[in-house]
Scaffold this motif. Structure first.
Motif, PDB file in Angstrom:
ATOM      1  N   ASN A 213     -59.883 -21.425  30.021  1.00 40.23           N
ATOM      2  CA  ASN A 213     -59.071 -22.232  29.243  1.00 40.23           C
ATOM      3  C   ASN A 213     -57.618 -21.584  29.463  1.00 40.23           C
ATOM      4  N   ALA A 214     -56.574 -22.083  28.910  1.00 35.77           N
ATOM      5  CA  ALA A 214     -55.274 -21.633  29.224  1.00 35.77           C
ATOM      6  C   ALA A 214     -54.960 -20.131  28.733  1.00 35.77           C
ATOM      7  N   LEU A 215     -55.691 -19.623  27.680  1.00 35.91           N
ATOM      8  CA  LEU A 215     -55.446 -18.135  27.108  1.00 35.91           C
ATOM      9  C   LEU A 215     -56.028 -17.179  28.014  1.00 35.91           C
ATOM     10  N   GLN A 216     -57.273 -17.631  28.733  1.00 37.10           N
ATOM     11  CA  GLN A 216     -57.770 -16.635  29.648  1.00 37.10           C
ATOM     12  C   GLN A 216     -56.738 -16.641  31.008  1.00 37.10           C
ATOM     13  N   GLN A 217     -56.222 -17.727  31.373  1.00 35.41           N
ATOM     14  CA  GLN A 217     -55.386 -17.702  32.566  1.00 35.41           C
ATOM     15  C   GLN A 217     -54.308 -16.626  32.320  1.00 35.41           C
ATOM     16  N   ARG A 218     -53.706 -16.738  31.104  1.00 35.60           N
ATOM     17  CA  ARG A 218     -52.513 -15.839  30.472  1.00 35.60           C
ATOM     18  C   ARG A 218     -53.040 -14.435  30.306  1.00 35.60           C
ATOM     19  N   ILE A 219     -54.230 -14.221  30.098  1.00 32.98           N
ATOM     20  CA  ILE A 219     -54.845 -12.805  29.995  1.00 32.98           C
ATOM     21  C   ILE A 219     -54.809 -12.386  31.555  1.00 32.98           C
ATOM     22  N   TYR A 220     -55.303 -13.136  32.520  1.00 35.16           N
ATOM     23  CA  TYR A 220     -55.386 -12.820  33.873  1.00 35.16           C
ATOM     24  C   TYR A 220     -53.847 -12.326  34.386  1.00 35.16           C
ATOM     25  N   ARG A 221     -52.913 -13.251  33.910  1.00 31.11           N
ATOM     26  CA  ARG A 221     -51.609 -12.911  34.405  1.00 31.11           C
ATOM     27  C   ARG A 221     -51.027 -11.541  34.013  1.00 31.11           C
ATOM     28  N   LYS A 222     -51.286 -11.277  32.473  1.00 28.04           N
ATOM     29  CA  LYS A 222     -51.002  -9.903  32.060  1.00 28.04           C
ATOM     30  C   LYS A 222     -51.740  -8.774  32.727  1.00 28.04           C
ATOM     31  N   LEU A 223     -53.237  -9.106  33.076  1.00 31.50           N
ATOM     32  CA  LEU A 223     -53.724  -8.031  33.686  1.00 31.50           C
ATOM     33  C   LEU A 223     -53.053  -7.735  35.268  1.00 31.50           C
ATOM     34  N   CYS A 224     -52.850  -8.988  35.833  1.00 30.49           N
ATOM     35  CA  CYS A 224     -52.044  -8.520  37.011  1.00 30.49           C
ATOM     36  C   CYS A 224     -50.662  -7.867  36.790  1.00 30.49           C
ATOM     37  N   GLU A 225     -50.041  -8.246  35.866  1.00 27.47           N
ATOM     38  CA  GLU A 225     -48.860  -7.492  35.517  1.00 27.47           C
ATOM     39  C   GLU A 225     -48.958  -5.978  35.298  1.00 27.47           C
ATOM     40  N   CYS A 226     -49.849  -5.833  34.282  1.00 23.12           N
ATOM     41  CA  CYS A 226     -50.143  -4.415  33.919  1.00 23.12           C
ATOM     42  C   CYS A 226     -50.512  -3.531  35.325  1.00 23.12           C
ATOM     43  N   TRP A 227     -51.387  -4.033  36.040  1.00 19.33           N
ATOM     44  CA  TRP A 227     -51.817  -3.223  37.487  1.00 19.33           C
ATOM     45  C   TRP A 227     -50.810  -3.420  38.571  1.00 19.33           C
ATOM     46  N   VAL A 228     -49.710  -4.218  38.443  1.00 17.46           N
ATOM     47  CA  VAL A 228     -48.831  -4.324  39.590  1.00 17.46           C
ATOM     48  C   VAL A 228     -49.376  -5.060  40.694  1.00 17.46           C
ATOM     49  N   ILE A 229     -50.067  -6.454  40.004  1.00 14.35           N
ATOM     50  CA  ILE A 229     -50.813  -7.213  41.119  1.00 14.35           C
ATOM     51  C   ILE A 229     -50.232  -8.409  41.138  1.00 14.35           C
ATOM     52  N   GLU A 230     -49.637  -9.013  42.435  1.00 14.84           N
ATOM     53  CA  GLU A 230     -49.008 -10.358  42.312  1.00 14.84           C
ATOM     54  C   GLU A 230     -50.098 -11.415  42.107  1.00 14.84           C
ATOM     55  N   GLN A 231     -51.380 -11.402  42.838  1.00 21.26           N
ATOM     56  CA  GLN A 231     -52.394 -12.202  42.534  1.00 21.26           C
ATOM     57  C   GLN A 231     -53.683 -11.303  43.298  1.00 21.26           C
ATOM     58  N   LEU A 232     -54.910 -11.572  42.462  1.00 18.98           N
ATOM     59  CA  LEU A 232     -56.096 -10.977  43.361  1.00 18.98           C
ATOM     60  C   LEU A 232     -56.334 -12.114  44.348  1.00 18.98           C
ATOM     61  N   ALA A 233     -57.159 -11.504  45.370  1.00 21.90           N
ATOM     62  CA  ALA A 233     -57.365 -12.554  46.581  1.00 21.90           C
ATOM     63  C   ALA A 233     -58.494 -13.550  46.128  1.00 21.90           C
ATOM     64  N   GLN A 234     -58.304 -14.866  46.597  1.00 22.70           N
ATOM     65  CA  GLN A 234     -59.442 -16.014  46.204  1.00 22.70           C
ATOM     66  C   GLN A 234     -60.490 -15.775  47.576  1.00 22.70           C
ATOM     67  N   LEU A 235     -61.483 -15.582  47.174  1.00 22.83           N
ATOM     68  CA  LEU A 235     -62.699 -15.008  47.867  1.00 22.83           C
ATOM     69  C   LEU A 235     -62.968 -15.998  49.354  1.00 22.83           C
ATOM     70  N   ASP A 236     -62.617 -17.313  49.021  1.00 22.63           N
ATOM     71  CA  ASP A 236     -62.891 -18.209  50.219  1.00 22.63           C
ATOM     72  C   ASP A 236     -61.799 -18.362  50.946  1.00 22.63           C
ATOM     73  N   ARG A 237     -60.549 -18.100  50.536  1.00 21.26           N
ATOM     74  CA  ARG A 237     -59.402 -17.998  51.237  1.00 21.26           C
ATOM     75  C   ARG A 237     -59.418 -16.541  52.137  1.00 21.26           C
ATOM     76  N   PHE A 238     -59.857 -15.654  51.478  1.00 24.76           N
ATOM     77  CA  PHE A 238     -60.054 -14.284  52.178  1.00 24.76           C
ATOM     78  C   PHE A 238     -61.026 -14.277  53.328  1.00 24.76           C
ATOM     79  N   ARG A 239     -61.888 -14.790  53.339  1.00 24.83           N
ATOM     80  CA  ARG A 239     -62.961 -15.040  54.100  1.00 24.83           C
ATOM     81  C   ARG A 239     -62.564 -15.968  55.474  1.00 24.83           C
ATOM     82  N   ALA A 240     -61.832 -17.012  55.096  1.00 24.91           N
ATOM     83  CA  ALA A 240     -61.306 -17.941  55.955  1.00 24.91           C
ATOM     84  C   ALA A 240     -60.203 -17.295  56.769  1.00 24.91           C
ATOM     85  N   ARG A 241     -59.366 -16.278  56.204  1.00 21.36           N
ATOM     86  CA  ARG A 241     -58.605 -15.486  57.090  1.00 21.36           C
ATOM     87  C   ARG A 241     -59.185 -14.588  57.887  1.00 21.36           C
ATOM     88  N   LEU A 242     -60.085 -13.942  57.791  1.00 21.91           N
ATOM     89  CA  LEU A 242     -61.001 -13.069  58.360  1.00 21.91           C
ATOM     90  C   LEU A 242     -61.404 -13.692  59.658  1.00 21.91           C
TER      91      LEU A 242
END
Length: 319
Positions: A213-242
């Motif tokens: 839900n939208a709340l969980q997405q906001r929690i994720y963004r707050k988590l990224c802000e706390c740990w100074v993360i732009e965004q976590l890698a998306q697993l499928d895109r990470f593998r495709a890049r490899l």
């Protein structure tokens, strides 16, 4: 394979190969790469000492549980994670392996490898000057300062010589790279590896971009802000890049249950830290330090099975 010089010559060798001094390895980070709330350097300079509450060796990652380990002994599981990364580097037959830690923190994994590989040459990069200074002191105290070198630099553009390392790894540091595929980091790792060399990445990933839900997405963004993360890698895109870069033998291990016993230590460690350092201590709680306390509290709310965040160890070989 040529034998590297000992002591300070090890640092001089790195500089001469790449036409750089230690200071010039530190490239400025463009404004577009900096999280506006708190920068990476500020976060780890202010909150870095607090990691002593998590690990006496300053292992700044989660632990790896396997049968036979005591789940109550956190440091043992943290060290086991180092051992698991080393095992996957597959260094058999290499007399004097050259290894590179991309985002080495205070160098705990490098020191662990130095104990296990007395002939290895070990280099770590971090953007945080505080970590460089203190990692060198810890390396010296551990008696491995001549073989473990920690430099200040941007791991997405290291300026180190190409094809120089038998193994490159990022242990819970790839999250700070840019993009959903972490393309710049992976491209640099590919350039730095020798043919046949191995890349290991252990970190949090998004199994999908769908939140409950939208709340969980906001929690994720707050988590990224706390740990100074732009965004976590998306697993499928990470593998495709490899795959696009030409890596082969790509293996993805889902380690959610392996790291869970160490994650379970977070509430106790956090409570103990707050009591000893804040309530009954004299530590000043800066924004960065509060973020370091808040992020682990938010983590279970966006992690599997509640959310799309998972923990993986990914292994790939340069063709």
């Amino acid at each position: 394979m040529a034998v590297e010089p000992a002591g300070n010559d090890w640092r001089e060798m790195i500089a001469s190969q790449s036409n750089l001094t230690e200071e010039s390895l530190a490239e400025p980070v463009s404004a577009a790469h900096v999280v506006p709330q708190i920068g990476l350097e500020q976060y780890y300079s202010e909150a870095g000492p607090d990691y002593a509450a998590w690990s006496r060796e300053f292992n700044m990652h989660f632990g790896y549980y396997r049968a036979g380990l005591n789940p109550l002994r956190r440091e043992t599981m943290l060290e086991q994670m180092n051992a698991e990364v080393l095992a996957r580097l597959n260094l058999e037959g290499i007399a004097e392996p050259h290894l590179l830690d991309l985002g080495c923190g205070l160098g705990a994994t490098l020191r662990s490898f130095a104990r296990r590989l007395p002939q290895a040459w070990l280099l770590g990069l971090t953007r945080v000057p505080w970590q460089v200074e203190n990692a060198r002191a810890l390396n010296h105290a551990a008696g491995c300062g001549e073989r473990v070198c920690v430099l200040e630099g941007d791991y997405e553009e290291t300026l180190l010589p190409s094809a120089s390392y038998d193994g490159v790894y990022a242990l819970e540091s790839s999250c700070h790279a840019h993009g959903a595929d972490k393309g710049a980091l992976l491209s640099e790792a590919h350039r730095l590896l020798r043919p046949g060399g191995r890349l290991i990445v252990a970190d949090g990933f998004l199994a999908s971009d769908r939140f409950a839900n939208a709340l969980q997405q906001r929690i994720y963004r707050k988590l990224c802000e706390c740990w100074v993360i732009e965004q976590l890698a998306q697993l499928d895109r990470f593998r495709a890049r490899l795959e696009e870069l030409g890596f082969t033998d790509i293996t993805i291990e889902h380690l959610q249950m392996r790291v869970a016993p160490s994650v379970a230590h977070i509430p106790w460690v956090t409570l103990k830290f707050l009591l000893t350092d804040v309530v009954f201590g004299k530590s000043k709680m800066t924004r960065a330090r509060w973020n370091n306390v808040l992020a682990p509290v938010l983590l279970p709310l966006v992690s599997a099975p509640l959310g799309p965040m998972i923990y993986c160890m990914i292994t790939a070989t340069k063709r």
